[in-house]
Motif scaffolding. Sequence first.
Motif, PDB file in Angstrom:
ATOM      1  N   THR A 165       0.905  -1.286   0.080  1.00  0.00           N
ATOM      2  CA  THR A 165       0.155  -0.076   0.084  1.00  0.00           C
ATOM      3  C   THR A 165       0.864   1.352  -0.184  1.00  0.00           C
ATOM      4  O   THR A 165       0.484   2.218  -0.689  1.00  0.00           O
ATOM      5  CB  THR A 165      -0.980   0.028   1.204  1.00  0.00           C
ATOM      6  N   THR A 219       2.233   1.918  -3.427  1.00  0.00           N
ATOM      7  CA  THR A 219       1.280   2.375  -4.439  1.00  0.00           C
ATOM      8  C   THR A 219       0.763   3.867  -4.042  1.00  0.00           C
ATOM      9  O   THR A 219       0.649   4.824  -5.174  1.00  0.00           O
ATOM     10  CB  THR A 219      -0.200   1.506  -4.233  1.00  0.00           C
ATOM     11  N   ALA A 220       0.804   4.194  -2.847  1.00  0.00           N
ATOM     12  CA  ALA A 220       0.397   5.708  -2.499  1.00  0.00           C
ATOM     13  C   ALA A 220       1.408   6.632  -2.716  1.00  0.00           C
ATOM     14  O   ALA A 220       1.236   7.629  -3.321  1.00  0.00           O
ATOM     15  CB  ALA A 220       0.151   5.674  -0.857  1.00  0.00           C
ATOM     16  N   ARG A 271       1.341   7.086  -6.606  1.00  0.00           N
ATOM     17  CA  ARG A 271       0.225   7.678  -7.138  1.00  0.00           C
ATOM     18  C   ARG A 271       0.461   9.358  -6.747  1.00  0.00           C
ATOM     19  O   ARG A 271       0.008  10.166  -7.364  1.00  0.00           O
ATOM     20  CB  ARG A 271      -1.121   7.324  -6.404  1.00  0.00           C
ATOM     21  N   GLY A 272       1.202   9.715  -5.544  1.00  0.00           N
ATOM     22  CA  GLY A 272       1.334  10.963  -5.160  1.00  0.00           C
ATOM     23  C   GLY A 272       2.414  11.670  -6.112  1.00  0.00           C
ATOM     24  O   GLY A 272       2.280  12.854  -6.204  1.00  0.00           O
ATOM     25  N   GLU A 318       3.322  10.668  -9.383  1.00  0.00           N
ATOM     26  CA  GLU A 318       3.301  10.336 -11.071  1.00  0.00           C
ATOM     27  C   GLU A 318       2.956  11.770 -11.707  1.00  0.00           C
ATOM     28  O   GLU A 318       3.599  11.900 -12.488  1.00  0.00           O
ATOM     29  CB  GLU A 318       2.299   9.213 -11.249  1.00  0.00           C
ATOM     30  N   ARG A 319       2.011  12.529 -11.058  1.00  0.00           N
ATOM     31  CA  ARG A 319       1.765  13.612 -11.839  1.00  0.00           C
ATOM     32  C   ARG A 319       3.001  14.695 -11.964  1.00  0.00           C
ATOM     33  O   ARG A 319       3.193  15.030 -13.065  1.00  0.00           O
ATOM     34  CB  ARG A 319       0.626  14.222 -11.235  1.00  0.00           C
ATOM     35  N   LEU A 377      -4.250  11.561 -17.137  1.00  0.00           N
ATOM     36  CA  LEU A 377      -4.387  11.084 -15.810  1.00  0.00           C
ATOM     37  C   LEU A 377      -4.681   9.528 -15.912  1.00  0.00           C
ATOM     38  O   LEU A 377      -4.002   8.622 -15.040  1.00  0.00           O
ATOM     39  CB  LEU A 377      -5.401  11.759 -14.974  1.00  0.00           C
ATOM     40  N   ALA A 411      -1.903   6.552 -14.663  1.00  0.00           N
ATOM     41  CA  ALA A 411      -2.415   5.331 -13.676  1.00  0.00           C
ATOM     42  C   ALA A 411      -2.219   4.178 -14.195  1.00  0.00           C
ATOM     43  O   ALA A 411      -1.664   3.258 -13.532  1.00  0.00           O
ATOM     44  CB  ALA A 411      -4.025   5.513 -13.384  1.00  0.00           C
ATOM     45  N   ARG A 463       1.592   3.269 -14.038  1.00  0.00           N
ATOM     46  CA  ARG A 463       1.674   2.893 -12.373  1.00  0.00           C
ATOM     47  C   ARG A 463       1.297   1.743 -12.161  1.00  0.00           C
ATOM     48  O   ARG A 463       2.124   0.933 -11.411  1.00  0.00           O
ATOM     49  CB  ARG A 463       1.060   4.014 -11.626  1.00  0.00           C
ATOM     50  N   GLU A 464       0.176   1.060 -12.704  1.00  0.00           N
ATOM     51  CA  GLU A 464      -0.123  -0.246 -12.369  1.00  0.00           C
ATOM     52  C   GLU A 464       0.852  -1.113 -13.111  1.00  0.00           C
ATOM     53  O   GLU A 464       1.100  -2.471 -12.577  1.00  0.00           O
ATOM     54  CB  GLU A 464      -1.501  -0.242 -12.747  1.00  0.00           C
TER      55      GLU A 464
END
Length: 330
Positions: free
Chosen positions: A14, A17-18, A21-22, A24-25, A169, A173, A176-177
């Motif tokens: 987790t 992943t967090a 996600r924070g 990547e942008r 976006l 995502a 990222r996956e």
Amino acid sequence: MTARPPQDAAAAPTALTAFLRGVERRGAVFAHLLSGSQASGDAALADTMEAFRAEAGRTAFGDWPRRFWSQLLATPALRQPPATPAWEPEFGWLAHLGHGPRAALLLRLVAGLAESDAAAVLGIARGTYRLGLQRALPHNADGSADLAAWQALGAAAQGMLRGLPPDRLAHLAHVREEAIAAPAAGARPRVEAEAPPGHRHRAALWVIALLTLLAFAATFWPGFADSGFVGGDGPEGILVEPLPAAAAPAARYPDDAALALHPDLGLLLDAGAAGPEAIDPAFHAWYAAQRAAAAEGPTSAAGVAPGAAGSAPAHPVDPDQHSETDDASL
């Protein structure tokens, strides 16, 4: 890259992943503005996420930001920018900067790193980074800092971060996956039929022992002496060869150097300073005899202990008179 099943991404840690996600942008915008190409930036971001996924378990959580941005800067897609980079009009100032100053500016403007973290990512000292950042800022014609241009550049970067379209976006995502699921899908399958290392080691030892035993048994074979390994006129067919005569020494020390080469030269010099009697062997022999006699008891002037049978006369003896025995001994 091909799509991975959703359960692969769900099984990822987790925290990782967090974190991705924070970041990547900001990573996508940073790579885009650094290379001047959105395609090159997205390729660099995908490679960085996969590499970071493999090393995150061996890196302390507090070092994740520095590690991520360092890996992003080291990707080939950013180290070798496209031949014809292009920036939007509001980022036209970036086209006048080199790769290093542009990276220093974007680490502060887009990545939002502090001076110490940005300097660590670039591998330079904090003062060097501050100097490079000052040179990368927009300047007026007289060389002074153009605050208005700097504020406009910062506003444009924040607007790009907040204004990414939904399709982009969704693409980030998906990247990222893919990066999270890639190590699990590409893991090497375990081979159950492979022999354990200890079994292979024991088998090799048995083979070596068997070969040694066969070689030893071959020495008792009658034809072994004629095989060329042994043979000669010595006992039991052992080949005996005399050694060549010893050669004469190439040089010798002269005789007058014997004293200088004496191993106890220092002791001899010290004894010589005390007088000739100190190095006279006869003197040392006499001294040793006197000490031995003193240890046995008091002696007379003739060297005979008093009180011994027949050793002392019954009456005083005149020292001026000599017996015939004494004259004979003299």
